[in-house]
Design an enzyme around this catalytic site. Structure first.
Site, PDB file in Angstrom:
ATOM      1  N   ASP A   9       0.876  -1.168   0.000  1.00 12.80           N
ATOM      2  CA  ASP A   9       0.000   0.000   0.000  1.00 12.80           C
ATOM      3  C   ASP A   9       0.910   1.215   0.000  1.00 12.80           C
ATOM      4  OD1 ASP A   9      -1.653   2.124   0.545  1.00 12.80           O
ATOM      5  OD2 ASP A   9      -2.411   1.361   2.458  1.00 12.80           O
ATOM      6  N   LYS A  70       2.516  11.322  -3.254  1.00  9.14           N
ATOM      7  CA  LYS A  70       1.500  10.613  -4.044  1.00  9.14           C
ATOM      8  C   LYS A  70       0.564  11.575  -4.772  1.00  9.14           C
ATOM      9  CE  LYS A  70      -1.919   6.900  -3.396  1.00  9.14           C
ATOM     10  NZ  LYS A  70      -2.409   5.962  -2.363  1.00  9.14           N
ATOM     11  N   GLU A 147      -7.409   0.375  -4.355  1.00  6.80           N
ATOM     12  CA  GLU A 147      -7.404   0.254  -2.889  1.00  6.80           C
ATOM     13  C   GLU A 147      -8.707  -0.335  -2.325  1.00  6.80           C
ATOM     14  OE1 GLU A 147      -6.222   4.220  -1.827  1.00  6.80           O
ATOM     15  OE2 GLU A 147      -4.207   3.905  -2.603  1.00  6.80           O
ATOM     16  N   ASP A 169     -12.924   5.238   2.915  1.00  6.55           N
ATOM     17  CA  ASP A 169     -11.479   5.329   3.165  1.00  6.55           C
ATOM     18  C   ASP A 169     -11.085   6.771   3.484  1.00  6.55           C
ATOM     19  OD1 ASP A 169      -8.714   5.446   3.075  1.00  6.55           O
ATOM     20  OD2 ASP A 169      -8.508   4.275   1.241  1.00  6.55           O
TER      21      ASP A 169
HETATM   22  P1  ADP Z   1      -2.924   7.309   3.805  1.00  3.24           P
HETATM   23  O1  ADP Z   1      -3.856   6.331   3.186  1.00  3.24           O
HETATM   24  O2  ADP Z   1      -3.217   8.723   3.424  1.00  3.24           O
HETATM   25  O3  ADP Z   1      -1.489   6.956   3.636  1.00  3.24           O
HETATM   26  P2  ADP Z   1      -3.483   6.348   6.508  1.00  3.24           P
HETATM   27  O4  ADP Z   1      -4.559   5.407   6.187  1.00  3.24           O
HETATM   28  O5  ADP Z   1      -2.218   5.790   7.031  1.00  3.24           O
HETATM   29  O6  ADP Z   1      -3.193   7.368   5.345  1.00  3.24           O
HETATM   30  O7  ADP Z   1      -4.079   7.412   7.561  1.00  3.24           O
HETATM   31  C1  ADP Z   1      -3.295   8.393   8.115  1.00  3.24           C
HETATM   32  C2  ADP Z   1      -4.163   9.337   8.888  1.00  3.24           C
HETATM   33  O8  ADP Z   1      -4.815   8.625   9.923  1.00  3.24           O
HETATM   34  C3  ADP Z   1      -3.363  10.438   9.558  1.00  3.24           C
HETATM   35  O9  ADP Z   1      -4.034  11.680   9.423  1.00  3.24           O
HETATM   36  C4  ADP Z   1      -3.342  10.012  11.003  1.00  3.24           C
HETATM   37  O10 ADP Z   1      -3.222  11.108  11.886  1.00  3.24           O
HETATM   38  C5  ADP Z   1      -4.711   9.362  11.113  1.00  3.24           C
HETATM   39  N1  ADP Z   1      -4.825   8.484  12.273  1.00  3.24           N
HETATM   40  C6  ADP Z   1      -4.037   7.433  12.610  1.00  3.24           C
HETATM   41  N2  ADP Z   1      -4.417   6.883  13.752  1.00  3.24           N
HETATM   42  C7  ADP Z   1      -5.495   7.607  14.178  1.00  3.24           C
HETATM   43  C8  ADP Z   1      -6.355   7.540  15.322  1.00  3.24           C
HETATM   44  N3  ADP Z   1      -6.153   6.628  16.267  1.00  3.24           N
HETATM   45  N4  ADP Z   1      -7.364   8.439  15.416  1.00  3.24           N
HETATM   46  C9  ADP Z   1      -7.561   9.371  14.467  1.00  3.24           C
HETATM   47  N5  ADP Z   1      -6.786   9.493  13.382  1.00  3.24           N
HETATM   48  C10 ADP Z   1      -5.762   8.624  13.233  1.00  3.24           C
HETATM   49 MG    MG Z   2      -4.611   4.805   2.315  1.00  5.29          MG
END
Ligand code: ADP
Ligand code: MG
Length: 579
Positions: A9, A70, A147, A169
Site C-alpha cells: 500500500d 502521491k 485500494e 477510506d
Molecule cells: P494514507 O492512506 O493517506 O497513507 P493512513 O490510512 O495511514 O493514510 O491514515 C493516516 C491518517 O490517519 C493520519 O491523518 C493520522 O493522523 C490518522 N490516524 C491514525 N491513527 C489515528 C487515530 N487513532 N485516530 C484518528 N486518526 C488517526
Molecule cells: Mg490509504
C-alpha cells in the site's frame, strides 16, 4: 520461490508491506513498525532518509524533507529537495525501495514482485507512474490494484457469491468512498467518489488553529508561528487527535512555544468533534453521490468497511451508523487492510490457495450505565458503550461522565456486556463504588476507562478528573452469562452456563426462600441427569429439546423467575429419556 509476490500500500501519508503465505497474512514491520511514513528526506551529511527517520527531521529540516508525494504522481513536475530535484516517480521509488529492502531483511529472502495499490480514481498516467516507481525500485509490479478492491479482498470478498460493499477510506490527505460489488468471486469497483483534499491532515490543521487561538488568549500576544513552530504544533496536534479517538479529552503542553511562553491547553473530544463535523458531513455527501452513481440506496449495501487511519475517529462510526443504519466493519486494522488485501491478491496470482485473515475482536460491546433524561423529563438508566462490538483487541477506551447531584461524594460504576441501551437486557459484569469525591456542585467530571485484553480481562478505572482520585477493578468477562440464543445451541457452554447460574444465585443466600432453594436444588439435580443423558448420546431431536429446556432454565435462574413449570417439564423429559 520465484513467484513470491508481496502486497504494497503506497499511501499518501503512510505505506505498508504485507505477505500472504500458506494462508497466513502478515504485515512486515519496517524499521520495527508496521506503518512507515511516506516521507523522504536528506540529512545534513547528504544521506537519504526514508520513513520515520525522514519524518523525524521534518520539524528540524522542512526544506530537505518531502511528504505526500502521491498527490503529484503522474504530473510532469520536479520536486526540489536537498541540493537536487526529483520526479514524483523517483521519490516514490525511494519509498518502495525502502519497503523492499527492509522486507527482504526481515523475511530473509529476496523480493522481486509486488502488487501495488492505487486509489480507484487514479487515471492511466497515475497508474503508469506508480508502475514506473516500482521498476525504479527494482520491483516488478505485477498488478496495480484499486485500494477499495484490496480492502474488500482482505475481508474475504473473493470467496463470496454476491455482495455489495461500501468502502469508506479516510486517510491522511484524501477521502474516497467506493461501491464495490462481488459477483461469483469477482470483485469490482462500481463507483468511486471522493475529495482529494480531505483527510486527517485537515483535522490536525483545525486543532493547530485552535491551539494558536488558545495560546493568544492565554498569553495576550499574537503567535506568528514560523515554519518550524508550525510543524512542531502539527506533530503535537496529530498526537492529540489520535488520543481523542480513545479518550474523552487531552491535555497538551508545549514548552516555550514562542521562545518565551508555554502552550498549555485541554481539548475535549466533544469540542474537537464540533470542529471536524463539517468535514465529515462532506464525506457523507460524497458517499451519497457514490451510491447515486451506482444506482443504489443505502439499504442495498451489505457491508460497510472502514479503511484509513482517520476512520478510528469515533464520530465517523457514529455518523455512518446514523446515516446508513449499518454497523461499519473495522475489525481489520484500517491502516493495514489495504496492504493485506494486496498481499492476498499477490498470493492468488502466484497460485496460493485461499485463506482468511484472523483477527482478535470482541464479539460484545462493553458499556457503563448513567442517568439519562427522556423527552418528558423523566430520568432513567441507560447503557453507554465504551468499547463497541467488533473492536480489535486489546482495546483501551475512555469516556467522560458527570455527577448529577450537588455535593455528590460517591458514584457507582457498573460494567455491562451486551448491545442494548437498556441495562436490563444486558449482562451485568460487576459494579463498584467510588467514594471521597469533592463536595462540589453537580457536573463533577469522572472519567471511566475500560481496558480489555486478549484474554477477556476487563480493567475498569474511574478517575475524578479534578483530583486524580481513582479506583480500579478487574473483571473476568469470560464467565459472563450471555442470554444469547446462539450460545444456547452450544451444548457444553450451555451446561457450564447453567452451573454458574445456579451457583451465582444461591450465593446471594440471604434473600432466598426455602421454596426457592428447593427449586434450585431440583433444577441442579435434573441438570446432572440431563448432562449424563447428553453424554451417553440420545437422538438429536430429543437432545435439542433437552438443551432448549436447560437453557430456558438457566435463563430463568438468572432472572430469578419461578422454576416450578420448567422443572416439571425437565423432569418429565428426563424421566422419559432415561427409560
Ligand atoms: P494514507 O492512506 O493517506 O497513507 P493512513 O490510512 O495511514 O493514510 O491514515 C493516516 C491518517 O490517519 C493520519 O491523518 C493520522 O493522523 C490518522 N490516524 C491514525 N491513527 C489515528 C487515530 N487513532 N485516530 C484518528 N486518526 C488517526
Ligand atoms: Mg490509504
Amino acid at each position: 520461490m520465484n513467484d513470491f509476490i508481496v502486497g504494497i500500500d503506497l499511501g499518501t501519508t503512510n505505506s505498508e508491506l504485507a505477505v500472504t503465505e500458506d494462508g497466513i497474512v502478515r504485515v512486515v514491520p519496517i524499521h520495527g513498525n508496521p506503518i512507515m511514513p511516506s516521507c523522504v528526506g536528506i540529512d545534513a551529511q547528504g544521506n537519504l532518509l526514508v520513513g520515520q527517520a525522514a519524518k523525524n527531521q521534518l520539524i528540524a529540516a522542512p526544506e530537505s524533507t518531502v511528504v505526500s508525494i502521491k498527490r503529484k504522481m503522474g504530473e510532469d513536475t520536479r520536486v526540489r529537495f536537498g541540493e537536487r530535484e526529483f520526479s514524483p516517480e523517483e521519490i516514490s521509488s525511494f519509498i518502495l525501495r525502502e519497503l523492499k529492502n527492509e522486507g527482504e531483511r526481515v523475511l530473509g529472502r529476496p523480493i522481486h514482485k509486488a502488487v501495488v495499490t492505487v486509489p480507484a480514481f487514479f487515471n492511466e498516467r497515475q497508474r503508469k507512474a506508480t508502475q514506473m516507481a516500482g521498476e525504479l525500485a527494482g520491483l516488478e509490479v505485477v498488478r496495480i490494484l484499486n485500494e477499495p478492491t484490496a480492502a474488500a479482498l482482505a475481508y474475504d470478498a473473493g470467496n463470496r457469491d454476491h455482495e455489495t460493499i461500501l468502502v469508506y477510506d479516510l486517510g491522511g490527505g484524501t477521502f474516497d468512498v467506493s461501491v464495490v460489488t462481488v459477483e461469483s468471486g469477482i470483485v469490482e469497483v462500481r463507483a468511486s467518489h471522493g475529495d482529494t483534499h480531505l483527510g486527517g491532515d485537515d483535522f490536525d490543521q483545525l486543532l493547530v488553529d485552535h491551539a494558536v487561538a488558545a495560546f493568544q488568549r492565554q498569553n495576550g500576544r499574537e503567535l506568528k508561528p514560523d515554519l518550524r513552530t508550525l510543524r512542531r504544533l502539527r506533530v503535537a496536534m496529530e498526537q492529540a487527535k489520535r488520543r481523542l479517538s480513545d479518550e474523552p479529552y487531552v491535555h497538551v503542553r508545549e514548552e516555550y512555544l514562542d521562545g518565551e511562553n508555554h502552550l498549555d491547553i485541554e481539548i475535549l473530544r466533544t469540542d474537537y468533534e464540533a470542529m471536524i463535523l463539517p468535514l465529515l458531513e462532506k464525506t457523507l455527501t460524497c458517499l451519497h453521490q457514490a451510491l447515486t452513481d451506482a444506482k443504489l440506496a443505502p439499504k442495498d449495501i451489505g457491508r460497510v468497511m472502514l479503511v484509513g487511519g482517520a476512520t478510528r475517529t469515533p464520530l465517523v462510526h457514529q455518523l455512518l451508523r446514523q446515516k446508513l443504519e449499518i454497523e461499519p466493519r473495522f475489525e481489520i486494522n484500517p491502516d493495514l487492510i489495504v496492504a493485506m488485501g494486496a498481499s492476498v491478491q499477490g498470493a492468488a496470482l502466484s497460485g496460493e490457495k485461499r485463506h482468511s485473515i484472523l483477527v482478535d475482536i470482541t464479539p460484545h460491546s462493553y458499556s457503563t450505565v448513567a442517568l439519562a433524561t427522556d423527552e418528558g423529563g423523566y430520568e432513567f438508566l441507560r447503557c453507554h458503550p465504551i468499547i463497541s462490538r467488533n473492536t480489535p483487541l486489546p482495546s483501551s477506551k475512555a469516556e467522560m461522565f458527570f455527577t448529577t447531584l450537588d455535593n455528590q461524594t460517591e458514584v457507582k460504576v457498573a460494567a455491562y456486556q451486551g448491545e442494548s441501551e437498556n441495562p436490563d437486557d444486558n449482562v451485568l459484569l460487576g459494579d463498584f463504588l467510588v467514594t471521597g469525591l469533592r463536595r462540589v456542585p453537580s457536573g463533577n467530571v469522572v472519567i471511566i476507562h475500560f481496558d480489555l485484553d486478549l484474554n477477556g480481562l476487563l480493567k475498569i478505572t474511574a478517575t475524578e478528573k479534578a483530583t486524580g482520585l481513582a479506583k480500579t477493578v478487574t473483571l473476568d468477562t469470560r464467565g459472563a452469562r450471555t442470554l444469547d440464543l446462539e450460545k444456547a445451541k452450544q451444548n457444553i457452554a450451555q451446561l457450564v452456563g447453567m452451573d454458574d447460574a445456579i451457583e451465582g444465585s444461591s450465593d446471594g443466600g440471604l434473600d432466598e426462600t426455602k421454596e426457592r432453594q428447593e427449586q434450585l436444588t431440583a433444577a441442579k439435580n435434573l441438570r446432572k441427569r440431563a448432562e449424563a443423558l447428553l453424554q451417553k448420546g440420545i437422538n438429536p431431536e430429543d437432545a435439542e429439546e433437552l438443551r432448549a429446556l436447560l437453557h430456558a432454565t438457566a435463563e430463568a435462574i438468572g432472572r430469578h423467575d419461578d422454576l416450578t413449570e420448567l422443572n416439571n417439564k425437565l423432569s418429565d423429559l428426563v424421566f422419559y429419556l432415561e427409560d
